[in-house]
Scaffold this motif. Structure first.
Motif, PDB file in Angstrom:
ATOM      1  N   UNK A 344       9.376  50.706   3.106  1.00 32.73           N
ATOM      2  CA  UNK A 344      10.625  50.299   3.759  1.00 32.73           C
ATOM      3  C   UNK A 344      11.408  51.533   4.149  1.00 32.73           C
ATOM      4  N   UNK A 345      11.723  51.635   5.429  1.00 35.89           N
ATOM      5  CA  UNK A 345      12.410  52.820   5.948  1.00 35.89           C
ATOM      6  C   UNK A 345      13.909  52.536   6.097  1.00 35.89           C
ATOM      7  N   UNK A 346      14.681  53.610   6.133  1.00 30.77           N
ATOM      8  CA  UNK A 346      16.118  53.490   6.389  1.00 30.77           C
ATOM      9  C   UNK A 346      16.337  52.626   7.638  1.00 30.77           C
ATOM     10  N   UNK A 347      17.186  51.613   7.508  1.00 29.84           N
ATOM     11  CA  UNK A 347      17.474  50.733   8.641  1.00 29.84           C
ATOM     12  C   UNK A 347      16.600  49.497   8.701  1.00 29.84           C
ATOM     13  N   UNK A 348      15.475  49.466   7.946  1.00 34.91           N
ATOM     14  CA  UNK A 348      14.639  48.266   7.921  1.00 34.91           C
ATOM     15  C   UNK A 348      15.397  47.110   7.267  1.00 34.91           C
ATOM     16  N   UNK A 349      14.943  45.900   7.576  1.00 42.82           N
ATOM     17  CA  UNK A 349      15.623  44.722   7.038  1.00 42.82           C
ATOM     18  C   UNK A 349      14.722  43.917   6.122  1.00 42.82           C
ATOM     19  N   UNK A 350      15.334  43.337   5.112  1.00 36.12           N
ATOM     20  CA  UNK A 350      14.623  42.444   4.188  1.00 36.12           C
ATOM     21  C   UNK A 350      15.462  41.177   4.023  1.00 36.12           C
ATOM     22  N   UNK A 351      14.820  40.148   3.520  1.00 32.99           N
ATOM     23  CA  UNK A 351      15.556  38.929   3.134  1.00 32.99           C
ATOM     24  C   UNK A 351      15.326  38.709   1.644  1.00 32.99           C
ATOM     25  N   UNK A 352      16.396  38.375   0.928  1.00 29.91           N
ATOM     26  CA  UNK A 352      16.326  38.277  -0.523  1.00 29.91           C
ATOM     27  C   UNK A 352      16.658  36.853  -0.948  1.00 29.91           C
ATOM     28  N   UNK A 353      15.712  36.219  -1.650  1.00 28.65           N
ATOM     29  CA  UNK A 353      15.924  34.849  -2.129  1.00 28.65           C
ATOM     30  C   UNK A 353      16.802  34.892  -3.376  1.00 28.65           C
ATOM     31  N   UNK A 354      17.782  33.996  -3.473  1.00 30.61           N
ATOM     32  CA  UNK A 354      18.734  34.045  -4.591  1.00 30.61           C
ATOM     33  C   UNK A 354      18.263  33.281  -5.827  1.00 30.61           C
ATOM     34  N   UNK A 355      18.772  33.716  -6.982  1.00 30.94           N
ATOM     35  CA  UNK A 355      18.556  32.957  -8.215  1.00 30.94           C
ATOM     36  C   UNK A 355      19.196  31.582  -8.127  1.00 30.94           C
ATOM     37  N   UNK A 356      20.424  31.555  -7.604  1.00 26.76           N
ATOM     38  CA  UNK A 356      21.213  30.329  -7.669  1.00 26.76           C
ATOM     39  C   UNK A 356      21.935  30.129  -6.334  1.00 26.76           C
ATOM     40  N   UNK A 357      21.512  29.132  -5.599  1.00 32.37           N
ATOM     41  CA  UNK A 357      22.038  28.913  -4.252  1.00 32.37           C
ATOM     42  C   UNK A 357      23.549  28.680  -4.265  1.00 32.37           C
ATOM     43  N   UNK A 358      24.066  27.945  -5.244  1.00 38.42           N
ATOM     44  CA  UNK A 358      25.509  27.637  -5.269  1.00 38.42           C
ATOM     45  C   UNK A 358      26.324  28.921  -5.414  1.00 38.42           C
ATOM     46  N   UNK A 359      25.862  29.826  -6.285  1.00 40.42           N
ATOM     47  CA  UNK A 359      26.614  31.046  -6.573  1.00 40.42           C
ATOM     48  C   UNK A 359      26.528  32.033  -5.418  1.00 40.42           C
ATOM     49  N   UNK A 360      25.359  32.166  -4.829  1.00 44.82           N
ATOM     50  CA  UNK A 360      25.196  33.112  -3.723  1.00 44.82           C
ATOM     51  C   UNK A 360      25.931  32.615  -2.493  1.00 44.82           C
ATOM     52  N   UNK A 361      25.761  31.339  -2.183  1.00 48.13           N
ATOM     53  CA  UNK A 361      26.460  30.780  -1.034  1.00 48.13           C
ATOM     54  C   UNK A 361      27.960  31.006  -1.101  1.00 48.13           C
ATOM     55  N   UNK A 362      28.514  30.883  -2.292  1.00 53.58           N
ATOM     56  CA  UNK A 362      29.972  30.958  -2.465  1.00 53.58           C
ATOM     57  C   UNK A 362      30.551  32.283  -2.004  1.00 53.58           C
ATOM     58  N   UNK A 363      29.732  33.314  -1.884  1.00 53.25           N
ATOM     59  CA  UNK A 363      30.228  34.644  -1.548  1.00 53.25           C
ATOM     60  C   UNK A 363      30.220  34.913  -0.049  1.00 53.25           C
TER      61      UNK A 363
END
Lengths: 387, 387
Positions: A344-363
């Motif tokens: 993974x190089x500087x500027x590359x993008x990733x997607x990160x799956x959350x532990x808890x959808x309710x908590x992550x969504x809230x942010x």
């Protein structure tokens, strides 16, 4: 795609500012269809919990009609969804007496919102407020099916009947409600089936006690995402509540309720640094973007702060967000896995799956909506928060 | 107080909808004055980190002038505070190349915002963007003083000079910056003094390497709330950054940086239930209001999800928010303390001190401002979030 006007308007994942919240609507639609099919076959209705999504766009898709039924966890949710046309709600957190005025205003506006309680003090407050307004507020008695939080024990007939009798002195006894929160700790399919059975038995037993004493109990409500998917018998139950099933998450995957490619929510992040000798890749998604929910840390496979995928949503084998500060995340190989860190190089993008959808969504202030492996952002759906 | 107009307009803590965030401005003012006095006596300037407060009202009080200097953790903070008149900022998270356009727009608007980086790729991107715009973007090289996150090792002269030389090909080398994040794990006063010394030595050493090679290094920036309060020597340092000191929190108390009555932030909550046989009081502040930061769980005294106080802000001895769901909190006696649960009735109010002010604040739309033990809400200050 060849029309230059369309092409100019197209936003792709690579164009988004990071971190931001990505919703795969294909996965969401599949998750909704799966639970709906299941509950139709079992003859009970679905009252989805809207606290996970906090979005009118998602609510419209997850509810069985535009008017509901639905479950909410705050009166702000109730007011927001009422404004969006939802007419049938349960506010599923024990009612504080000073919140009854707001409940009454919603009811005066034509919203059939019911409250939840488990003490005689609350029942008396609901009855008194109902008498004062000349309008009965409906309430459900919360039943404690597994000791994890609030509620009356299902065999505590004295407390149940005292509450029920206090309530009907002006208020309305709408029924009983329980939530098998302890099912989140289940580790086997049998444990999930057992949690669902225990949840059903508790709430049906409580309903019977009320009815045997001549009290009304039209609604028998239960639910959690794990038990909703593993219940084998829902006789005596009128409705199922569940929330996180709409998106699923790593905790649900760890329990065995979904697969990794059912998880509809992810956080898009950008690589901002390396500590190569340590095998660390730094990204701009810290706990402010992921939440500090470490729900999988108690499961056999800890996912740290999240499971890392490429920009198309395909997981890298055993690459996790191992640590997080406010706006920094540290991506590493899962300890002991022997996996290889992707380049993974500087500027590359990733997607990160959350532990808890309710908590992550809230942010996050909203969802960027994609479908499947397409990188085209089809829509932006706003979310709300607060109380 | 006897004027009926004034009396009608007065809002008290008991009138607020819960949960909500309370800020004791007396404590905040004292915390600000304490660090400011200390840094003045040591001859270095304060560049407060505004990520803790995310509020123009707090920023105005914590900065040494209305124009700054200040530190931010997102470009949204930068834009918001720029609109509020802040002219001197460091965006203290490693820069992603695709964020440079936004940095340049802020600079074109007259804001002297500097970025942070620790790789030659980032330095080349900053230099290239500077050349393309005909305007040098200033950058600080991040130094890794304790291995906790990002940065160049202070004795890695090769990497430092490679970055510095890449940067000055169009960009501006503004200086070096470090953050002793590992100081949050300190357990003794000596460990804090040592962390501060290590932080200073690292950043001063890196500055010397750059200067010895003929590169400029006007700014030597360091800081964390613990080290800012325990540094005994700041020679060679030009500025100190700190954020959480403005409010303090239970993690800082556990480290020994503040006392319980320095903590300026709390969450007002209402009692919504009991499980008397278990010794539980249920309140309407769960992790959505408190955050899931369990920072004190690694300290000698775990505070659960927060330390419970009466409505005036006076702590109950050893009463903590032991567990939390999304909108439910469970108040209990701290295990092993032998304390007695206070007689909290349905509808009673408590205030809960947070583990981590940055994380708890992030979940609320604003501050309700009180002073000391007064229950009069003097003001409502909005907060913002997101990216």
């Amino acid at each position: 795609m060849t029309n230059p006007d369309t092409a100019a308007a197209t936003v792709r994942l690579a164009d988004l500012e990071t971190p931001c919240l990505i919703l795969d609507a294909d996965r969401m639609d599949r998750n909704i269809a799966r639970l709906r099919r299941r509950l139709v076959s079992m003859g009970v209705s679905l009252r989805p919990h809207l606290k996970t999504a906090k979005s009118a766009d998602v609510a419209r898709r997850v509810m069985t009609s535009a008017a509901g039924p639905a479950t909410v966890s705050t009166l702000k949710e109730a007011a927001y969804f009422a404004a969006a046309g939802v007419k049938d709600m349960i506010y599923a957190v024990g009612i504080a007496p000073d919140k009854l005025a707001k409940v009454q205003r919603l009811r005066q506006d034509g919203v059939d919102i019911a409250v939840v309680l488990d003490t005689v003090e609350q029942a008396e407050a609901v009855a008194a407020a109902s008498r004062a307004a000349g309008h009965a507020i409906p309430a459900l008695i919360e039943i404690d099916c597994d000791g994890h939080r609030s509620g009356v024990l299902p065999n505590d007939a004295h407390r149940l009947l005292t509450i029920g009798r206090a309530l009907v002195q002006g208020g309305e006894l709408r029924g009983v409600l329980t939530h098998a929160g302890a099912s989140y700790g289940a580790r086997t399919e049998q444990a999930l089936v057992d949690a669902a059975s225990q949840e059903r038995c508790a709430v049906v037993q409580a309903a019977q006690i009320l009815r045997d004493a001549g009290l009304p109990c039209p609604v028998v409500s239960l639910g959690s995402t794990p038990t909703a998917h593993f219940a084998t018998d829902l006789s005596g139950v009128t409705e199922v509540r569940a929330g996180v099933f709409v998106f699923f998450d790593l905790v649900m995957m760890g329990i065995g309720v979904c697969k990794v490619d059912d998880i509809a929510l992810s956080v898009l992040a950008t690589v901002i640094g390396h500590q190569r000798e340590k095998g660390w890749v730094l990204v701009d998604a810290g706990w402010m973007a992921m939440s500090q929910d470490r729900g999988t840390s108690k499961q056999p496979v800890s996912q740290g702060y999240g499971l890392v995928c490429d920009i198309s949503g395909k997981p890298y084998a055993d690459i996790i967000l191992a640590d997080a500060n406010q706006e920094h995340g540290i991506v590493t190989v899962r300890p002991g896995s022997g996996a290889t860190l992707p380049d993974l190089k500087i500027g590359d993008r990733v997607r990160i799956l959350p532990n808890h959808a309710c908590a992550t969504g809230a942010l996050h202030a909203g969802y960027k909506v994609v479908r499947g492996t397409s990188d085209v952002v089809e829509a932006s759906w706003p979310r709300f928060g607060g109380w």
